[in-house]
Design a protein around this motif. Structure first.
Motif, short mmCIF file in Angstrom:
data_model
loop_
_atom_site.label_atom_id
_atom_site.label_comp_id
_atom_site.label_asym_id
_atom_site.label_seq_id
_atom_site.Cartn_x
_atom_site.Cartn_y
_atom_site.Cartn_z
N LEU A 94 0.78 -27.35 0.62
CA LEU A 94 1.18 -26.08 -0.02
C LEU A 94 1.76 -25.09 0.99
CD1 LEU A 94 -1.52 -25.38 -2.75
CD2 LEU A 94 0.79 -26.24 -3.03
N GLY A 95 1.18 -25.04 2.19
CA GLY A 95 1.73 -24.16 3.21
C GLY A 95 3.14 -24.56 3.61
N GLY A 96 3.37 -25.86 3.74
CA GLY A 96 4.71 -26.35 4.08
C GLY A 96 5.72 -26.08 2.98
N GLY A 103 9.76 -19.04 2.65
CA GLY A 103 10.20 -18.78 4.02
C GLY A 103 9.55 -17.64 4.75
N THR A 104 8.64 -16.90 4.12
CA THR A 104 8.00 -15.80 4.84
C THR A 104 6.65 -16.27 5.38
OG1 THR A 104 6.85 -14.91 2.91
CG2 THR A 104 9.09 -14.10 3.34
N THR A 108 3.43 -18.28 3.46
CA THR A 108 2.91 -19.53 4.02
C THR A 108 1.40 -19.43 4.21
OG1 THR A 108 5.00 -19.92 5.16
CG2 THR A 108 3.08 -21.14 5.95
N ILE A 109 0.92 -18.30 4.72
CA ILE A 109 -0.51 -18.10 4.93
C ILE A 109 -1.24 -18.09 3.59
CG2 ILE A 109 -2.25 -16.43 5.70
CD1 ILE A 109 -0.23 -15.66 7.94
N GLY A 115 -4.12 -23.58 -0.98
CA GLY A 115 -4.20 -25.03 -0.88
C GLY A 115 -5.55 -25.50 -0.36
N LEU A 116 -6.09 -24.78 0.61
CA LEU A 116 -7.42 -25.12 1.13
C LEU A 116 -8.48 -25.01 0.05
CD1 LEU A 116 -8.99 -25.90 3.72
CD2 LEU A 116 -9.33 -23.46 4.10
#
Length: 153
Positions: A94-96, A103-104, A108-109, A115-116
């Motif tokens: 999910l982060g990828g 793109g920010t 991503t965080i 996702g975790l």
């Protein structure tokens, strides 16, 4: 088969309540005298653990008997992979995806954290399904008598 010694606390029809010390691998490690993890593992391993296990072979055990319990190594590795790898893989995925599509750094965080959490929830749900399978449960293997003789099933 991964085996551990335990003491019988009580028995019921086909089930045995055992009590065992949590053990760690630090006792066999060559670096145990200089490792900071040793103190933590000694503290954790000093705790007693009680667990109700199956007695599939119908061994005649009584309260206070020393027994050996075990769980299949392959099942243990599968459960460990599920518990540790699934949350990590979903977090990275999910982060990828967020990094590629949005793109920010903030997105991503956030998506990595989501996702975790989703991975942990998925591992919990899959773990409950696996709990129903006998291969993922520890079983009573044998009774230890006087620490020298062993009664096999």
């Amino acid at each position: 088969m991964i085996e551990e010694n335990a003491t019988v606390v009580s028995t019921t029809a086909g089930r045995v309540l055992i009590e065992s010390f949590r053990s760690s691998a630090c006792g066999q490690c060559q670096a145990r005298h200089s490792c900071g993890q040793k103190a933590i593992s000694e503290w954790a391993s000093s705790k007693m653990t009680q667990l109700e296990i199956d007695n599939p072979h119908g061994l005649d055990v009584g309260i206070g008997d020393k027994v050996v319990v075990g769980i299949d190594e392959g099942s243990f590795l599968k459960a460990s992979a599920l518990m540790y790898l699934l949350p990590l893989v979903v977090m990275l995925l999910l982060g990828g995806l967020a990094n590629r599509w949005i793109g920010t750094e903030v997105s991503t965080i956030i998506f990595s954290f989501v996702g975790l959490v989703v991975g942990f929830i998925g591992a919990r749900l899959l773990g409950r399904q696996l709990e129903k399978s006998c291969q993922y449960k520890p079983v009573l293997l044998r009774i230890l008598l006087n620490d020298t003789r062993v009664v096999e099933s």
